[in-house]
Design a protein around this motif. Structure first.
Motif, PDB file in Angstrom:
ATOM      1  N   ILE A  48       0.904  -1.200   0.036  1.00 33.77           N
ATOM      2  CA  ILE A  48       0.003  -0.053  -0.161  1.00 33.77           C
ATOM      3  C   ILE A  48       0.950   1.124  -0.032  1.00 33.77           C
ATOM      4  N   ILE A  49       0.860   2.145  -0.909  1.00 28.72           N
ATOM      5  CA  ILE A  49       1.594   3.019  -1.308  1.00 28.72           C
ATOM      6  C   ILE A  49       0.665   4.459  -0.873  1.00 28.72           C
ATOM      7  N   THR A  50       1.117   5.233  -0.032  1.00 27.51           N
ATOM      8  CA  THR A  50       0.371   6.396   0.461  1.00 27.51           C
ATOM      9  C   THR A  50       1.155   7.809   0.459  1.00 27.51           C
ATOM     10  N   VAL A  51       0.388   8.895   0.456  1.00 30.98           N
ATOM     11  CA  VAL A  51       0.932   9.909   0.051  1.00 30.98           C
ATOM     12  C   VAL A  51       0.834  10.584   1.591  1.00 30.98           C
ATOM     13  N   GLY A  52       1.750  11.366   2.292  1.00 28.74           N
ATOM     14  CA  GLY A  52       1.827  11.925   3.518  1.00 28.74           C
ATOM     15  C   GLY A  52       2.032  10.892   4.689  1.00 28.74           C
ATOM     16  N   LYS A  53       2.155  11.361   5.846  1.00 29.49           N
ATOM     17  CA  LYS A  53       2.412  10.800   7.086  1.00 29.49           C
ATOM     18  C   LYS A  53       0.977  10.956   7.832  1.00 29.49           C
ATOM     19  N   ILE A  54       0.859   9.930   8.802  1.00 30.46           N
ATOM     20  CA  ILE A  54      -0.385  10.015   9.722  1.00 30.46           C
ATOM     21  C   ILE A  54       0.113  10.273  11.201  1.00 30.46           C
ATOM     22  N   LYS A  55      -0.686  11.435  11.538  1.00 34.21           N
ATOM     23  CA  LYS A  55      -0.304  11.959  12.765  1.00 34.21           C
ATOM     24  C   LYS A  55      -1.187  11.388  13.940  1.00 34.21           C
ATOM     25  N   GLU A  56      -2.165  11.245  13.534  1.00 30.62           N
ATOM     26  CA  GLU A  56      -3.230  10.982  14.375  1.00 30.62           C
ATOM     27  C   GLU A  56      -3.081   9.333  15.426  1.00 30.62           C
ATOM     28  N   LYS A  57      -2.830   9.378  16.604  1.00 29.53           N
ATOM     29  CA  LYS A  57      -2.672   7.726  17.274  1.00 29.53           C
ATOM     30  C   LYS A  57      -3.873   6.954  16.905  1.00 29.53           C
ATOM     31  N   TYR A  58      -4.950   7.417  16.712  1.00 30.40           N
ATOM     32  CA  TYR A  58      -6.123   6.426  16.812  1.00 30.40           C
ATOM     33  C   TYR A  58      -6.074   5.933  15.329  1.00 30.40           C
ATOM     34  N   LEU A  86      -7.339  -1.300   4.531  1.00 29.26           N
ATOM     35  CA  LEU A  86      -6.857  -2.403   5.214  1.00 29.26           C
ATOM     36  C   LEU A  86      -7.984  -3.124   5.806  1.00 29.26           C
ATOM     37  N   GLU A  87      -9.060  -2.409   6.167  1.00 24.69           N
ATOM     38  CA  GLU A  87     -10.197  -3.382   6.757  1.00 24.69           C
ATOM     39  C   GLU A  87     -10.744  -3.975   5.405  1.00 24.69           C
ATOM     40  N   GLN A  88     -10.792  -3.611   4.509  1.00 23.33           N
ATOM     41  CA  GLN A  88     -11.634  -4.229   3.230  1.00 23.33           C
ATOM     42  C   GLN A  88     -10.776  -5.263   2.772  1.00 23.33           C
ATOM     43  N   ILE A  89      -9.376  -5.230   2.732  1.00 22.99           N
ATOM     44  CA  ILE A  89      -8.454  -6.249   2.321  1.00 22.99           C
ATOM     45  C   ILE A  89      -8.434  -7.372   3.293  1.00 22.99           C
ATOM     46  N   TYR A  90      -8.478  -7.189   4.629  1.00 20.34           N
ATOM     47  CA  TYR A  90      -8.628  -8.028   5.662  1.00 20.34           C
ATOM     48  C   TYR A  90     -10.034  -8.751   5.461  1.00 20.34           C
ATOM     49  N   ARG A  91     -11.128  -8.210   5.372  1.00 19.48           N
ATOM     50  CA  ARG A  91     -12.450  -8.693   5.089  1.00 19.48           C
ATOM     51  C   ARG A  91     -12.234  -9.575   3.966  1.00 19.48           C
ATOM     52  N   SER A  92     -11.486  -9.070   2.844  1.00 24.73           N
ATOM     53  CA  SER A  92     -11.613 -10.128   1.402  1.00 24.73           C
ATOM     54  C   SER A  92     -11.004 -11.256   1.908  1.00 24.73           C
ATOM     55  N   TYR A  93      -9.772 -11.488   2.661  1.00 24.37           N
ATOM     56  CA  TYR A  93      -9.195 -12.689   2.924  1.00 24.37           C
ATOM     57  C   TYR A  93     -10.169 -13.449   3.742  1.00 24.37           C
ATOM     58  N   ARG A  94     -10.850 -12.920   4.877  1.00 25.74           N
ATOM     59  CA  ARG A  94     -11.579 -13.815   5.532  1.00 25.74           C
ATOM     60  C   ARG A  94     -12.890 -14.236   4.639  1.00 25.74           C
ATOM     61  N   ILE A  95     -13.365 -13.792   3.665  1.00 29.98           N
ATOM     62  CA  ILE A  95     -14.292 -14.127   2.955  1.00 29.98           C
ATOM     63  C   ILE A  95     -13.582 -15.447   1.894  1.00 29.98           C
ATOM     64  N   ILE A  96     -12.438 -14.890   1.375  1.00 29.13           N
ATOM     65  CA  ILE A  96     -11.823 -16.094   0.594  1.00 29.13           C
ATOM     66  C   ILE A  96     -11.591 -17.187   1.265  1.00 29.13           C
TER      67      ILE A  96
END
Length: 221
Positions: free
Chosen positions: A67-77, A204-214
């Motif tokens: 997963i390639i993203t632009v910018g960093k995430i600052k929020e801890k949650y 990420l949640e949808q990729i995880y859900r995909s593998y659960r379905i698979i």
């Protein structure tokens, strides 16, 4: 404390003795009786309970997902959520998350300025896109899929021999034409606009859900 080794006593057995029980010696050869199944006959086991052993492990042929993203995430949650789903996905795939630096965007910037910003970010993104990877870009005008359809697509790509799947999330003003030109598939989660930082968690949640379905495992509907 030292233990003395006991000396073995030599005992002579008289095989001819009437009271001597000679133990059976198994040489590995089995003597078959008429009721025994012959070597070329299938052997079946009846009334034998064999417990099932489920070992959950990541297969050696697990797909690599970047997963390639632009910018960093600052929020801890958000970082905590990303860490949680990354941990869950480690059972199913080889996950890699790459953050590239974003360009500072001023409000009410001209189209030319925004194009320049997207091009600079695109150059950073494409450094991490391998030639053999299947690239999925997240675009507002992309195709919308259900969770089951996304799972089917990931599974089908694996069956077809794809070993590396790359998802790309752009910055606040989207992806440059250079990245879009490398895309194999445009995916949209909604016509609505989401913060690109939050999209990482949703993806990420949808990729995880995909593998659960698979894998035929339960998941929240």
């Amino acid at each position: 404390m030292f233990w003395k080794k006991r000396k073995k006593e030599k005992v002579k057995y008289d095989v001819a003795s009437e009271n001597l029980a000679v133990p059976e010696v198994h040489t590995g050869e089995v003597e078959h009786t008429e009721t025994d199944p012959q070597p070329d006959e299938p052997i079946t086991y009846e009334n034998v309970a064999i417990p099932e052993i489920h070992i959950r492990r990541k297969p050696e042929y697990a797909m690599k997902i970047t997963i390639i993203t632009v910018g960093k995430i600052k929020e801890k949650y958000l970082r905590d959520a990303i860490a949680e789903y990354s941990k869950r996905l480690s059972r199913y795939c080889k996950l890699e998350i790459i953050e590239v630096a974003d360009e500072k965007t001023v409000e009410h910037a001209s189209e030319a300025v925004e194009d320049s910003i997207r091009s600079k970010e695109a150059e950073r993104i494409l450094k991490y896109v391998k030639e053999d990877a299947y690239v999925i870009t997240l675009e507002i005008n992309g195709e919308q899929l259900t969770s089951e359809q996304l799972a089917a697509k990931v599974e089908q790509l694996g069956i077809q021999g794809t070993s590396h799947l790359v998802f790309i999330i752009g910055g606040s003003i989207g992806l440059g034409k250079e990245v879009l030109g490398k895309s194999d598939y445009a995916l949209s989660f909604s016509k609505m606009t989401f913060p690109h930082q939050l999209m990482r968690v949703i993806l990420l949640e949808q990729i995880y859900r995909s593998y659960r379905i698979i894998n035929g495992e339960p998941y929240h509907k």
